[in-house]
Design an enzyme around this catalytic site. Sequence first.
Site, PDB file in Angstrom:
ATOM      1  N   GLU A   8      43.882  91.443  34.834  1.00  0.00           N
ATOM      2  CA  GLU A   8      45.247  91.159  34.113  1.00  0.00           C
ATOM      3  C   GLU A   8      46.238  90.695  35.151  1.00  0.00           C
ATOM      4  OE1 GLU A   8      45.896  95.326  32.486  1.00  0.00           O
ATOM      5  OE2 GLU A   8      44.783  94.788  30.601  1.00  0.00           O
ATOM      6  N   GLU A  37      38.208  95.492  27.798  1.00  0.00           N
ATOM      7  CA  GLU A  37      38.588  96.955  27.951  1.00  0.00           C
ATOM      8  C   GLU A  37      39.038  97.298  26.335  1.00  0.00           C
ATOM      9  OE1 GLU A  37      41.285  97.980  31.005  1.00  0.00           O
ATOM     10  OE2 GLU A  37      40.218  96.817  32.428  1.00  0.00           O
TER      11      GLU A  37
END
Length: 478
Positions: free
Chosen positions: A120, A263
Site C-alpha cells: 500500500e 487483503e
Amino acid sequence: MARLVVVIVAVAMAAWWAVAAVEGLGINWGTQATHPLPPKAVVQLLKDNGIAKVKLFDTDFAAMSALAGSGVEVMVAIPNKDLATMASDYGNAKDWVKKNVKRFDFDGGVTIKYVAVGNEPFLKAYNGSFINITLPALQNVQNALNDAGIGDRIKATVPLNADVYESTVPSAGRFRPEIAGLMTDIVKFLAKNNAPFTVNIYPFLSLYLDEHFPINFAFFDGGSTPVNDGGIMYTNVFDANFDTLVAALKAVGHGDMPIIVGEVGWPTDGDKNARVDLAQRFYAGLLKRLAANVGTPARPNQYIEMYLFGLVDEDMKSVAPGSFERHWGVLRYDGQPKFAMDLAGQGRNTMLVPAKGIEYLPKTWCVINTNAKDVFKLGDNINFACTYADCTPLGFGSSCNGMDTNGNASYAFNAYFQAQSQKEEACNFQGLAVPTETDPTTAQCNFTIQIKSSAAAAAAPVAAGVVVAALAQLLLLW
C-alpha cells in the site's frame, strides 16, 4: 495390492478435500507479535485447514524454511522501507532475488508465485513518500526475476489500497488524479509481464471511516438499499469497490487484467463494529460467494484469487489506523479459532483446526495490589504498561471496556507481564501489582496467558506517549 493402493489414495484424497478451502483462497501471515507462533506450527495449521496459499510481509528465513516442501503457494514481500534500495540500483534487486527467491526455488523448496513490491505504498497517509520509487522498484524486481530465468512463473506485483481509485458509481471508476499517470505506467508494466493487479479491499474500513455508512452494505446477505449504477444493482460494498477498480483498469486500456484481492477481512476487537459476530457474518457471506464463483457484476461467474486478512492477531502492530489493527486474525494469538468458519464456503457450522503443539507460559497473571498505598502512581504505571503492551481491548466499544479502575489496571499490568514472558520484575509497578494464580478473566474480558516462543522479546514502544497517557487517564475515570 493395487486395489489397496487405489483405496488408500482415494481415502487420502477424500480426507484432503473434506477440509480443503475454497479454490483460490489464501491467507495473510503477519508476525508483528511479542510471541509469534512457531513457523512450523503455522505451516501445519495451513495444511490442516486446507489453505493452499499464503501471503507474507517479508522473507523471514524461519518462515520460508518451514514452508519448504509444504506445497503451499507463497507470495513473498519487499517492505516499503526497502523500496528505495530496490529502486536505486538494479544490482540491489538482483541480489535480493538471488537471496530471497532463487535460494528457495528448487524441487522440495518454497513454491513462490508472487513477489509483493511494497505494501500500500500510495496510501494518502504516507504523503507521497513512495511515489517516485515504487515503479522503479517494481521494474527492477521483475526484470531481475526475468534475468534469473524465473520471471515466467514468478511475478512481481504491488499490493495497493483501494484508495488509489475513486468514483461515485463503480462504472465511472478512475485512478486518483494525482497518481493517475503513475498508476497507468504501473498497469502497463504489469500487463507487459503478464502480472496481476493486487488490491486490498476492506468493507470494515468503509464502516469505520463513515458513521453514516449503511452497515448492511458491508455484508453479503442483503438488507441494505442497493446502489443503482445504470441499471446494475450493487448490494454490497465489496462488489462496488472491486468493480470500481475494473472500470479504472478499463479506462487505461487493461479492463481484462487479472485482479488479486491481497487483503480482505474483518477484525474482532478494538472498535464497536469490530466484533466476533460481525466477523463471522462477513466471512460466511464472502466464502459462500467465493465458493460459488459468483464474481461481481463487472466480472460475473469468475474465480477470484483472494487472501484473507489475517491468520492470527498481532499485538505489536501499529494502532495508528485504529485499535482494531491488532485484532484482524481469524485465529487468536495462540492459533485457537475465534468463531465458526467454513473455508469451503458451504455454510457449515465448523471450527478451523487449531494450531497444534503450542506451549503456554505458567498460569500466572499480574493484577493490581489492592493493599498498595501509592495509588497516585497508578496513572503513570498504566501508561508505562500500555506503552509496551497491548491495551486496545480496554478502549471504547472493545471487549474489555467498562471495567472499574482496578480491572483496567489489572488488565494493563497483566498485558505487560505476559509480553515480558512473565519475568518476575515485570509484575511490580512500584508495588502496585502482584502475581496471582487466580484467573481474573471476566465474562466479557479475557486476561491472556502468553505462549512460549523462541522469538519472544521485550516489546518496543507501540504508541505515542501522549496517546497512551490520555488512555491511562480514561482508564482511571471508568
